[in-house]
Design a protein around this motif. Structure first.
Motif, PDB file in Angstrom:
ATOM      1  N   MET A   1      -8.531   0.307  -1.557  1.00 46.38           N
ATOM      2  CA  MET A   1      -8.165   1.858  -1.472  1.00 46.38           C
ATOM      3  C   MET A   1      -8.525   2.705  -0.008  1.00 46.38           C
ATOM      4  N   ILE A   2      -7.647   3.202   0.709  1.00 47.19           N
ATOM      5  CA  ILE A   2      -7.991   3.971   1.847  1.00 47.19           C
ATOM      6  C   ILE A   2      -7.763   4.894   1.281  1.00 47.19           C
ATOM      7  N   HIS A   3      -9.510   5.234   1.600  1.00 45.00           N
ATOM      8  CA  HIS A   3      -9.908   6.989   1.726  1.00 45.00           C
ATOM      9  C   HIS A   3     -10.138   8.028   3.178  1.00 45.00           C
ATOM     10  N   GLU A   4      -9.789   9.123   2.660  1.00 43.65           N
ATOM     11  CA  GLU A   4      -9.421   9.745   4.455  1.00 43.65           C
ATOM     12  C   GLU A   4     -11.301  10.179   5.132  1.00 43.65           C
TER      13      GLU A   4
ATOM     14  N   CYS B   1      -3.269   3.387  -1.863  1.00 43.18           N
ATOM     15  CA  CYS B   1      -3.678   2.390  -2.652  1.00 43.18           C
ATOM     16  C   CYS B   1      -2.824   1.431  -2.469  1.00 43.18           C
ATOM     17  N   GLY B   2      -3.067   0.599  -3.273  1.00 46.78           N
ATOM     18  CA  GLY B   2      -2.559  -1.068  -3.571  1.00 46.78           C
ATOM     19  C   GLY B   2      -3.264  -2.060  -4.909  1.00 46.78           C
TER      20      GLY B   2
ATOM     21  N   ILE C   1       0.834  -1.156   0.080  1.00 48.76           N
ATOM     22  CA  ILE C   1       0.534   0.518   0.152  1.00 48.76           C
ATOM     23  C   ILE C   1       0.521   1.572   0.250  1.00 48.76           C
ATOM     24  N   HIS C   2       0.604   2.678  -0.929  1.00 50.56           N
ATOM     25  CA  HIS C   2       1.300   3.626  -1.079  1.00 50.56           C
ATOM     26  C   HIS C   2       0.839   4.866  -0.824  1.00 50.56           C
ATOM     27  N   LYS C   3       0.948   5.825  -0.291  1.00 54.27           N
ATOM     28  CA  LYS C   3       0.017   7.089  -0.693  1.00 54.27           C
ATOM     29  C   LYS C   3       0.506   7.398  -1.302  1.00 54.27           C
ATOM     30  N   VAL C   4      -1.029   8.191  -1.573  1.00 54.06           N
ATOM     31  CA  VAL C   4      -1.171   8.554  -3.280  1.00 54.06           C
ATOM     32  C   VAL C   4      -1.731  10.219  -3.107  1.00 54.06           C
ATOM     33  N   SER C   5      -0.893  10.685  -4.110  1.00 56.87           N
ATOM     34  CA  SER C   5      -1.700  12.405  -4.180  1.00 56.87           C
ATOM     35  C   SER C   5      -2.019  13.039  -5.664  1.00 56.87           C
TER      36      SER C   5
ATOM     37  N   LYS D   1     -12.721  -0.276  -8.905  1.00 63.44           N
ATOM     38  CA  LYS D   1     -12.745  -1.433 -10.278  1.00 63.44           C
ATOM     39  C   LYS D   1     -11.497  -2.306 -10.926  1.00 63.44           C
ATOM     40  N   ASN D   2     -10.596  -1.118 -10.722  1.00 62.64           N
ATOM     41  CA  ASN D   2      -9.547  -1.284 -11.798  1.00 62.64           C
ATOM     42  C   ASN D   2      -8.399  -1.362 -11.365  1.00 62.64           C
ATOM     43  N   PRO D   3      -7.123  -2.326 -11.795  1.00 61.77           N
ATOM     44  CA  PRO D   3      -5.707  -2.354 -10.539  1.00 61.77           C
ATOM     45  C   PRO D   3      -4.393  -1.439 -11.074  1.00 61.77           C
TER      46      PRO D   3
END
Length: 186
Positions: free
Chosen positions: A149-152, A173-174, A30-34, A74-76
């Protein structure tokens, strides 16, 4: 009372771990995303089929304490994409929540809505998420080739008063690799 709740969570976690089927597991980084892209890793989530559904065991750190929306998309992909307003949005290439039956309904992991709903992710006061959660309507096969996905913000498992449980932006996200793609690499 707090002791009893903690004891209950520990007992439930041990029972779930005991019911996991061997060899039906994988790790997802899992990575942080922006809006700028995929950033540093914050750990991993182990996915395991069990007789009660999909068991997700996070080993994440460097998060703010609290409860977060947690979904299968749904998408990788965890890459940003331009939204309808022309703004780059974190992990938008992941698409919407996984909804193979096209229910268009957010009812939580135990409801009749889309299958992408997972139990909320809980982060302790030290910034770690390690509490396993169970998605009773999913298997590992269902989510291969998708993203997690992890959401705020939290998740109320409803589309009322705000769609998708009222959660916020995508923050981590991962990608759940397909077993076929990992077989091809061998």
């Amino acid at each position: 009372m707090r002791y009893m709740t903690s004891l209950g969570c520990i007992t439930a976690s041990l029972l779930l771990a005991a019911s996991v089927q061997a060899d039906d597991s994988m790790e997802v980084e899992i990575h942080k995303v922006s809006a700028d892209g995929v950033e540093e890793s914050i750990g991993s989530i182990k996915l395991e089929d069990s007789e009660h559904g999909l068991l997700l065991t996070p080993d994440l750190s460097d998060l703010d304490a609290g409860v977060y929306g947690f979904h299968v998309h749904k998408n990788p992909s965890c890459e940003p994409q331009e939204n309808d307003s022309g703004h780059m949005t974190a992990a938008l290439y992941a698409g919407g929540h996984y909804d193979p039956e096209e229910t268009d309904s957010h009812e939580g992991p135990y409801g009749e809505g889309h299958l992408g709903d997972l139990p909320v992710l809980t982060v302790d006061e030290d910034g770690n998420a390690t509490l396993p959660v169970l998605a009773p309507r999913l298997t590992l096969d269902d989510i291969e080739g998708r993203s997690i996905m992890i959401h705020e913000g939290g998740d109320n498992y409803s589309d009322d008063p705000k769609e998708l449980g009222g959660g916020g932006s995508r923050m981590a996200c991962g990608i759940v690799e397909s077993s076929e793609s990992s077989d091809d690499e061998e």
